[in-house]
Structure formats: structure tokens, C-alpha cells
Design a protein around this motif. Sequence first.
Motif, PDB file in Angstrom:
ATOM      1  N   VAL A 179     -15.879  -6.094  49.226  1.00  0.00           N
ATOM      2  CA  VAL A 179     -15.042  -6.143  48.421  1.00  0.00           C
ATOM      3  C   VAL A 179     -16.118  -6.760  46.628  1.00  0.00           C
ATOM      4  CG1 VAL A 179     -13.123  -5.938  50.099  1.00  0.00           C
ATOM      5  CG2 VAL A 179     -13.937  -8.241  49.329  1.00  0.00           C
ATOM      6  N   ASP A 183     -12.776 -11.769  45.687  1.00  0.00           N
ATOM      7  CA  ASP A 183     -11.698 -10.462  45.536  1.00  0.00           C
ATOM      8  C   ASP A 183     -10.455 -11.431  46.910  1.00  0.00           C
ATOM      9  OD1 ASP A 183     -10.689  -7.687  45.409  1.00  0.00           O
ATOM     10  OD2 ASP A 183     -10.264  -8.365  47.129  1.00  0.00           O
ATOM     11  N   ARG A 184      -9.338 -11.211  46.427  1.00  0.00           N
ATOM     12  CA  ARG A 184      -8.091 -11.966  47.117  1.00  0.00           C
ATOM     13  C   ARG A 184      -7.685 -11.142  48.736  1.00  0.00           C
ATOM     14  NH1 ARG A 184      -3.694 -14.219  43.358  1.00  0.00           N
ATOM     15  NH2 ARG A 184      -4.895 -15.837  42.373  1.00  0.00           N
ATOM     16  N   ALA A 185      -8.297  -9.971  48.531  1.00  0.00           N
ATOM     17  CA  ALA A 185      -8.315  -8.809  50.224  1.00  0.00           C
ATOM     18  C   ALA A 185      -8.423  -9.585  51.370  1.00  0.00           C
ATOM     19  CB  ALA A 185      -9.189  -7.977  50.002  1.00  0.00           C
ATOM     20  N   SER A 186      -8.101  -9.684  52.088  1.00  0.00           N
ATOM     21  CA  SER A 186      -8.500 -10.298  54.003  1.00  0.00           C
ATOM     22  C   SER A 186      -8.831  -9.306  54.476  1.00  0.00           C
ATOM     23  CB  SER A 186      -7.379 -10.958  54.445  1.00  0.00           C
ATOM     24  OG  SER A 186      -6.438 -10.530  54.251  1.00  0.00           O
ATOM     25  N   GLY A 187      -9.006  -7.983  54.716  1.00  0.00           N
ATOM     26  CA  GLY A 187      -8.949  -7.329  55.756  1.00  0.00           C
ATOM     27  C   GLY A 187      -8.463  -5.586  54.727  1.00  0.00           C
ATOM     28  N   ALA A 189      -6.337  -3.530  55.410  1.00  0.00           N
ATOM     29  CA  ALA A 189      -4.444  -3.342  55.305  1.00  0.00           C
ATOM     30  C   ALA A 189      -4.740  -3.937  53.614  1.00  0.00           C
ATOM     31  CB  ALA A 189      -3.534  -3.959  55.734  1.00  0.00           C
ATOM     32  N   ASP A 190      -5.274  -4.536  53.144  1.00  0.00           N
ATOM     33  CA  ASP A 190      -5.085  -4.989  52.238  1.00  0.00           C
ATOM     34  C   ASP A 190      -5.361  -3.889  50.627  1.00  0.00           C
ATOM     35  OD1 ASP A 190      -4.029  -7.489  52.322  1.00  0.00           O
ATOM     36  OD2 ASP A 190      -5.318  -8.301  52.659  1.00  0.00           O
ATOM     37  N   LEU A 191      -6.423  -2.958  50.898  1.00  0.00           N
ATOM     38  CA  LEU A 191      -6.727  -2.122  49.737  1.00  0.00           C
ATOM     39  C   LEU A 191      -6.217  -1.056  49.507  1.00  0.00           C
ATOM     40  CD1 LEU A 191     -10.527  -2.528  51.276  1.00  0.00           C
ATOM     41  CD2 LEU A 191      -9.460  -4.053  49.439  1.00  0.00           C
ATOM     42  N   ARG A 192      -4.944  -0.113  50.086  1.00  0.00           N
ATOM     43  CA  ARG A 192      -3.985   0.640  49.915  1.00  0.00           C
ATOM     44  C   ARG A 192      -4.516   0.710  48.553  1.00  0.00           C
ATOM     45  NH1 ARG A 192       0.200   2.530  52.985  1.00  0.00           N
ATOM     46  NH2 ARG A 192       0.058   0.923  53.957  1.00  0.00           N
ATOM     47  N   ARG A 194      -6.719   0.521  46.718  1.00  0.00           N
ATOM     48  CA  ARG A 194      -7.990   0.495  45.860  1.00  0.00           C
ATOM     49  C   ARG A 194      -8.487   1.330  45.406  1.00  0.00           C
ATOM     50  NH1 ARG A 194      -8.610  -5.467  46.089  1.00  0.00           N
ATOM     51  NH2 ARG A 194     -10.214  -4.637  45.041  1.00  0.00           N
ATOM     52  N   CYS A 213      -9.279   4.155  57.215  1.00  0.00           N
ATOM     53  CA  CYS A 213      -7.883   3.992  56.161  1.00  0.00           C
ATOM     54  C   CYS A 213      -6.917   4.964  56.814  1.00  0.00           C
ATOM     55  CB  CYS A 213      -8.180   4.964  55.029  1.00  0.00           C
ATOM     56  SG  CYS A 213      -9.923   3.813  54.231  1.00  0.00           S
TER      57      CYS A 213
END
Length: 306
Positions: A179, A183-187, A189-192, A194, A213
Motif C-alpha cells: 500500500v 496509508d492507514r490500511a492495516s489489512g 479487508a481495508d482495501l475494499r 480501492r 480478495c
Amino acid sequence: MIGCIVFELRRLRLLHELALRGTLAAVAEALAYSPSTISQQLTQLERDAGVALTVPDGRRLRLTEHGELLAAHAARALDLDEQVRGSLESLQPGVAAVRVATMQTVVHGVLPRALTLLADRHPDLRVEVTEAPPEEGLFELSARRFDLAIAEQYPGQTRAHRAGLQRRALGSDPLRLAVPPNDRASGLADLRGRAWVLEPTGTASRRWAVQQCRAAGFEPDVRFEIADLTAHAALIASGRAVGILPDLLWRGAVPPVTLLDLPGGPVRDVFVAHREPSALRPGIRAVIAALADAFDPGTPTSTVDG
């Protein structure tokens, strides 16, 4: 007096190539001949055999029953020729170049050190390297364009074993989410929702990434379909996409992206393949040993596993 038929090996190879590739144009492109030259040589091979080996099938040539039989014999003759050459090379190592098809990430993370090791161990050995997708590299290995092909297998997926090829594992390569920096994503599931960058449809990496995914409950929005993984990294670093990238891409360098672990710590298995008849070639064995040592510097290797 009983006569005998003598077939020229180069003509047998053309028939073998036609059996593999299906068209005169594809054979011509692979061998850098003109289609007319190949057609003339196959016509002469038919005269030598005394039977029709091909018949027109639309714009293609289809092998007759006799053609398929002779193509199978051609493959065995080419194998025997390679075995003989390997035995001769054992008396004079380095006499023949070793042609390698490899993935982009191996060019980045393994090849420079492998070539350094070879320059020290076998300074007279000539190594020729072509970057090629694993699917292409393995096919062209069977077709004798290359002597070695480096490929990978993703978790839960296997590549078809081609007849006459042997594999040697080189090592495991971790796969991680990539990422943009900060970026604030931690996994996953947070990339839905994007924008994703993935390799082209039909590649093993693309199939595997999409499945990850879907297992996380969403379909990736693939806006960028690119084979070059350094381009993936550039897009992700610029904040325009997210993706999944292997660690080999960063070996010896600082990643320009933020890397996040995936559930279960998945890895892809990297291997090198060669034709069975080439196992006796000292050059082949030397290159495989150097690749294995360069992939895992802590495990010296001197022989090729059967």
C-alpha cells in the motif's frame, strides 16, 4: 539389399517444433527462419520418409498419423542428441552456453549474485538470460529454446508437469500487501473499494490475488493490468493503487511502499526446471547450483537433485 532411411536432425526438429507450435509462422518466429524455408525442409522430410507428414487444415498444417509418429521419434532423437552433447561437454566444461528464461523478480533478487558466483566458479561459462513469464519460459524450455526456466507456484495452486522436464526447488518467497507510504490500511479487508494493480488475466499471480480478495469478502477493482512489477511498485508508491507483491522484488533495496502481512503468511515457491536429457551437462548443473546459493546464501549447493 535392404535400404535405410536417414533423417537429418535439423529437419526432424522442424517437425517437432510444428507439433508443439501448430503453425509454420510460429515455428518461423521461434527459430528465426522464413516460413518458406521451413516449408521446403518439411517437404524434403516428406520425401525422405516416403509418406505425407502434413495436410492443410484451413490456414494451418495438421500432422498426419505418420507425421505424429515421426514427430514423436523426432523428440526422442533430439533427447539423445542432447545426452550425447552433455557427455561431450563433461570432457570440456563451458564449451556450450546455458540459456535461461527467468521471471522479473529473479532478475532483481537472485540473478546478480548468481552470476557473480558463476564468474568466480566457472569464469569461462557463458550464460544467456531472457526475461519471460513462467508460462512462456516452461513452454520454450520444452521446445529447446532455453536450457533452464525459472518459474513459481502460488499457494494452493500447481503448475502442470510437462513431460521430460525436471524441477529443482530454489526457495520460498513471501507475498505481502503493498500500500502507499503512510496509508492507514492495516489489512486486506481495508482495501475494499480501492484501485488495484495486478498482473494480466490468466497469470497464476492474478488468479491467486483475486482469490485472496474474494476470501476477504470483496471483488478487487482492478484498474491497472500490468506485467512489470516495478511498475506496480511505482503506482502503489504514488498513491494510485494497492497490490500484492513478492519480497524478491525488494531484495537488497528499501521498498518504496508500505508492506502488510497477509493472513497465514503465504509464500510462493520458486523453482528451476530443465530437460531430463540435459542433466549431465556441467554448465546446467553449475547454473542451478549458483541460483540455489544466490537464492539462499546460507545453503551452499554443488549438485542437482534428480
